[in-house]
Write a protein that holds these residues in place. Sequence first.
Motif, short mmCIF file in Angstrom:
data_model
loop_
_atom_site.label_atom_id
_atom_site.label_comp_id
_atom_site.label_asym_id
_atom_site.label_seq_id
_atom_site.Cartn_x
_atom_site.Cartn_y
_atom_site.Cartn_z
N ALA A 1 0.84 -1.20 0.00
CA ALA A 1 0.00 0.00 0.00
C ALA A 1 0.87 1.26 0.00
O ALA A 1 0.60 2.22 -0.73
CB ALA A 1 -0.93 -0.01 1.21
N ALA A 2 1.95 1.24 0.78
CA ALA A 2 2.87 2.39 0.82
C ALA A 2 3.55 2.56 -0.53
O ALA A 2 3.73 3.68 -1.02
CB ALA A 2 3.91 2.20 1.92
N ARG A 3 3.91 1.44 -1.16
CA ARG A 3 4.54 1.49 -2.48
C ARG A 3 3.57 2.08 -3.51
O ARG A 3 3.95 2.93 -4.31
CB ARG A 3 4.97 0.09 -2.89
CG ARG A 3 5.63 0.03 -4.24
CD ARG A 3 6.11 -1.40 -4.53
NE ARG A 3 6.69 -1.48 -5.84
CZ ARG A 3 6.01 -1.75 -6.96
NH1 ARG A 3 4.73 -1.99 -6.92
NH2 ARG A 3 6.62 -1.80 -8.13
N ALA A 4 2.33 1.65 -3.49
CA ALA A 4 1.32 2.15 -4.42
C ALA A 4 1.12 3.65 -4.22
O ALA A 4 1.00 4.40 -5.20
CB ALA A 4 0.02 1.39 -4.25
N ASP A 5 1.06 4.09 -2.95
CA ASP A 5 0.92 5.52 -2.67
C ASP A 5 2.10 6.30 -3.23
O ASP A 5 1.93 7.38 -3.82
CB ASP A 5 0.82 5.76 -1.15
CG ASP A 5 -0.52 5.35 -0.58
OD1 ASP A 5 -1.48 5.15 -1.36
OD2 ASP A 5 -0.60 5.21 0.66
N SER A 6 3.29 5.76 -3.06
CA SER A 6 4.51 6.41 -3.57
C SER A 6 4.47 6.51 -5.09
O SER A 6 4.81 7.55 -5.66
CB SER A 6 5.73 5.63 -3.11
OG SER A 6 6.89 6.16 -3.68
N ARG B 1 1.80 6.52 -7.01
CA ARG B 1 0.75 7.49 -7.38
C ARG B 1 1.27 8.92 -7.24
O ARG B 1 1.02 9.76 -8.08
CB ARG B 1 -0.50 7.29 -6.51
CG ARG B 1 -1.48 6.32 -7.09
CD ARG B 1 -2.85 6.40 -6.39
NE ARG B 1 -2.86 5.83 -5.05
CZ ARG B 1 -2.88 4.51 -4.81
NH1 ARG B 1 -2.87 3.66 -5.79
NH2 ARG B 1 -2.90 4.10 -3.57
N THR B 2 2.01 9.17 -6.18
CA THR B 2 2.57 10.49 -5.95
C THR B 2 3.56 10.85 -7.05
O THR B 2 3.63 12.01 -7.47
CB THR B 2 3.29 10.54 -4.58
OG1 THR B 2 2.37 10.17 -3.57
CG2 THR B 2 3.83 11.93 -4.28
#
Length: 186
Positions: A174-179, A181-182
């Motif tokens: 989830a943290a990777r996906a957020d990164s 997306r950013t």
Amino acid sequence: MFDAMPDHLRPAILLGAFAGLRVSEAAALRVSDVDFMRGLIQPAMQYPAEPLKTEESRRAIPIPRELSLELAGFVERFGGEFVVTNEIGRQVSPWTIERAVRARRAGVDGLPDGFRFHDLRHFYASLLIGSGLDVKVVQARLRHKNATTTLRTYAHLWPDTDESARAAVAVVLAARADSLRTEGVF
């Protein structure tokens, strides 16, 4: 079980359920083996004045103030050299404790027919595990020689490691996906 026992044997139930003592250790526990002020039980022998099962069995067991006070109250009431006594302050045998447990278990709701004193030790272990303590702490409190013994007996009580592993990986993904997306990759 505590309420079903004769008053003078109730400390044995407390020692089994909340300190994990074996019946032979509870029967041999001397008042001098308990530091009531600091909340420590340090068994030194097993009934009838024999060495403990293992060297690890000598480890001090930390107990809460409430248990110290309750045990101290029984010691004051019944007197004697031992924590668990008969009605006149003399040491009792493990068989006396076990016989009382067996005689009263049928009258205690929720206990299985074959309930024995040793099941109090299992209760203690499951209480510690259910409270989130890790295997090394449970091993130390049960005074097992090694963690393998603890795991062989109680591994099934720890939370499902598959789900814990999934959750740990999911957090990273989830943290990777957020990164990503950013950064505009998605």
